[in-house]
Design an enzyme around this catalytic site. Structure first.
Site, mmCIF file in Angstrom:
data_model
loop_
_atom_site.group_PDB
_atom_site.id
_atom_site.type_symbol
_atom_site.label_atom_id
_atom_site.label_comp_id
_atom_site.label_asym_id
_atom_site.label_seq_id
_atom_site.Cartn_x
_atom_site.Cartn_y
_atom_site.Cartn_z
ATOM 1 N N ASP A 1 -0.253 4.427 0.959
ATOM 2 C CA ASP A 1 -0.464 5.429 2.012
ATOM 3 C C ASP A 1 0.297 5.090 3.282
ATOM 4 O O ASP A 1 0.691 3.951 3.516
ATOM 5 C CB ASP A 1 -1.966 5.558 2.327
ATOM 6 C CG ASP A 1 -2.567 4.284 2.898
ATOM 7 O OD1 ASP A 1 -2.304 3.200 2.359
ATOM 8 O OD2 ASP A 1 -3.295 4.378 3.910
ATOM 9 N N ASP B 1 3.267 -6.562 3.709
ATOM 10 C CA ASP B 1 2.865 -5.486 4.613
ATOM 11 C C ASP B 1 3.065 -5.894 6.074
ATOM 12 O O ASP B 1 2.408 -5.365 6.967
ATOM 13 C CB ASP B 1 1.387 -5.140 4.332
ATOM 14 C CG ASP B 1 0.945 -3.861 5.008
ATOM 15 O OD1 ASP B 1 1.808 -3.058 5.403
ATOM 16 O OD2 ASP B 1 -0.279 -3.677 5.152
ATOM 17 N N GLU C 1 -5.082 2.070 2.782
ATOM 18 C CA GLU C 1 -5.084 0.840 3.582
ATOM 19 C C GLU C 1 -5.174 1.153 5.060
ATOM 20 O O GLU C 1 -5.873 0.495 5.820
ATOM 21 C CB GLU C 1 -3.823 0.020 3.287
ATOM 22 C CG GLU C 1 -3.848 -1.405 3.852
ATOM 23 C CD GLU C 1 -3.364 -1.538 5.289
ATOM 24 O OE1 GLU C 1 -3.546 -2.616 5.874
ATOM 25 O OE2 GLU C 1 -2.819 -0.570 5.857
ATOM 26 N N HIS D 1 0.818 -1.226 0.000
ATOM 27 C CA HIS D 1 0.000 0.000 0.000
ATOM 28 C C HIS D 1 0.848 1.271 0.000
ATOM 29 O O HIS D 1 1.918 1.335 0.590
ATOM 30 C CB HIS D 1 -1.048 -0.003 1.114
ATOM 31 C CG HIS D 1 -0.526 -0.005 2.517
ATOM 32 N ND1 HIS D 1 -0.227 1.154 3.192
ATOM 33 C CD2 HIS D 1 -0.270 -1.019 3.376
ATOM 34 C CE1 HIS D 1 0.188 0.844 4.417
ATOM 35 N NE2 HIS D 1 0.184 -0.464 4.554
ATOM 36 N N ASP E 1 6.152 1.044 6.446
ATOM 37 C CA ASP E 1 4.783 0.550 6.318
ATOM 38 C C ASP E 1 4.054 1.506 5.391
ATOM 39 O O ASP E 1 3.591 2.547 5.820
ATOM 40 C CB ASP E 1 4.128 0.496 7.699
ATOM 41 C CG ASP E 1 2.680 0.054 7.670
ATOM 42 O OD1 ASP E 1 2.234 -0.389 6.617
ATOM 43 O OD2 ASP E 1 2.010 0.176 8.711
HETATM 44 ZN ZN LIG Z 1 0.722 -1.460 6.340
#
Ligand SMILES: [Zn+2]
Length: 399
Positions: free
Chosen positions: A78, A193, A170, A76, A137
């Site tokens: 974001d 992730d 996400e 992801h 992340d």
């Molecule tokens: Zn994440």
């Protein structure tokens, strides 16, 4: 550009998402800048059908040379709204010495506070200056996938079909809603992730959210005896009636919890918000029933409907669905064993896009990124792990 350069470049984009989610576009416009950049890079690498949808989700397909089932790799774009994602200053520490890390003047990341650092002596790390999150992340996931594709293309390594999917929003719970599973050529995939390389996630929480409204009766305190129903007191009573040690701060591993997010109001009316979590669906239902029972008993004591408890289930543990497709996990276990990397199955104490996709018939466990302490100023990436994770993923397509 190598893996580190790619990662630093993606981290340079402020892609903080917002809880204020929208139906027809990403929650923040800034996410689109990285979407466009990734689409450009995927196109330059020879990707097919590369496009960005209206939510900013990026697709790219690399058919490869080997005839086998396509696999989707998902990460992801974001970053969490819990900490600033603007003006991030990533710093590479080569061969970490195992000691406390001074991020900037007066801000130190201590081994005593973050014991995972103990296992990372000798690794190359990327840290922040202690004022923003890093965005490992999930830009570590994106960088690993992009570097993997780049490696296949530049070394002309024959590989199986790979589908890259980079989603938006996400962190605010709607990332999977921005992915159209029907559009994918793959029948399964992996979100990249997670965290530590040694942990694979095939299990997540079952989740519910609970809204509690307390309807009080306000009367001048001087003449309140036997008449006033103080909504604040009743709200506290309701909260106290929930099991004291089933809170996030008192639970771990497979222990579920009730977590209060908000308590607002006055003596006339109180509004409380909770989330309820458990890896076991029956135990989640027990927790929901117990909260309703507490509301009913308080109402019984007043002889009227003072407490209203509304609970909705929001997402489910993907484990039962993943178990129907054991090959998706077997592939990964085989690679870890071949590479001699220890692994454990760790239940996620949260949800993932993969869990939502799994329930749409697209099995999607979560694999590590080498990112640690996510959503905060002490976030860091273990580059040594990131490189190993890239090797693990490569074997999915070439072995
Ligand atoms: Zn994440």
């Amino acid at each position: 550009m190598d893996l580190i350069e790619k990662f630093k470049k993606y981290v340079g984009f402020d892609t903080t998402s917002s809880e204020n989610v929208k139906n027809d576009k990403a929650s923040t416009d800034s996410q689109y800048a990285l979407s466009e950049e990734l689409a450009k890079e995927l196109t330059a690498l020879g990707g097919q059908n590369v496009h960005v949808n209206r939510f900013g989700t990026v697709y790219g397909f690399f058919p490869g040379q080997l005839k086998r089932d396509p696999i989707a790799l998902i990460a992801h774009i974001d970053t969490s709204p819990s900490a600033s994602g603007k003006d991030i200053k990533p710093r590479l520490i080569k061969g970490y010495d195992g000691k406390d890390i001074e991020l900037s003047k007066g801000i130190t990341m201590k081994v005593a506070d973050f014991p995972t650092l103990k296992d990372q002596k000798g690794d190359d790390l990327i840290v922040t200056d202690g004022t923003t999150l890093l965005g490992a992340d999930d830009k570590a996931g994106i960088a690993i996938i992009m570097d993997l594709i780049d490696g296949f293309v530049s070394s002309e390594t024959p590989h199986g079909p790979l589908e890259a999917v980079f989603s938006t929003d996400e962190e605010v719970g709607v990332g999977a809603d921005h992915i159209d599973v029907k559009e994918l050529k793959s029948k399964f995939g992996y979100t990249i992730d997670g965290g530590d390389i040694h942990y694979i996630n095939v299990e997540n929480f079952n989740a519910a959210s609970m809204e509690v409204t307390i309807n009080g009766r306000s009367i001048h305190p001087g003449s309140a005896k036997d008449k006033m129903i103080n909504a604040i007191n009743v709200g506290m009573e309701f909260h106290e009636s929930l099991p004291r040690y089933m809170r996030p701060e008192d639970t771990e591993n497979r222990e579920g919890f009730y977590h209060i997010l908000a308590f607002n109001g006055n003596e006339e009316k109180v509004h409380m918000e909770y989330i309820i979590r458990d890896h076991d669906l029956n135990r989640l239902h027990d927790k929901m029933e117990y909260a309703k029972l507490a509301g009913r008993r308080i109402n019984d004591s007043f002889g009227q409907e003072v407490v209203e408890v509304k609970i909705v289930e929001t997402y489910k543990n993907m484990k039962a669905e993943i178990d129907k497709h054991p090959e998706v996990i077997e592939k990964i276990e085989k690679i870890y064993k071949e590479l001699g990397i220890a692994y454990h199955f760790e239940p996620i104490r949260g949800g993932t896009d993969g869990a939502v996709l799994t329930f749409r018939g697209f099995p999607c466990p979560n694999l590590p990124t080498g990112g640690f302490n996510c959503h905060g100023r002490f976030e860091y990436a273990d580059v040594t792990q990131m490189k190993q994770i890239e090797k693990i993923l490569a074997k999915l397509f070439i072995a």
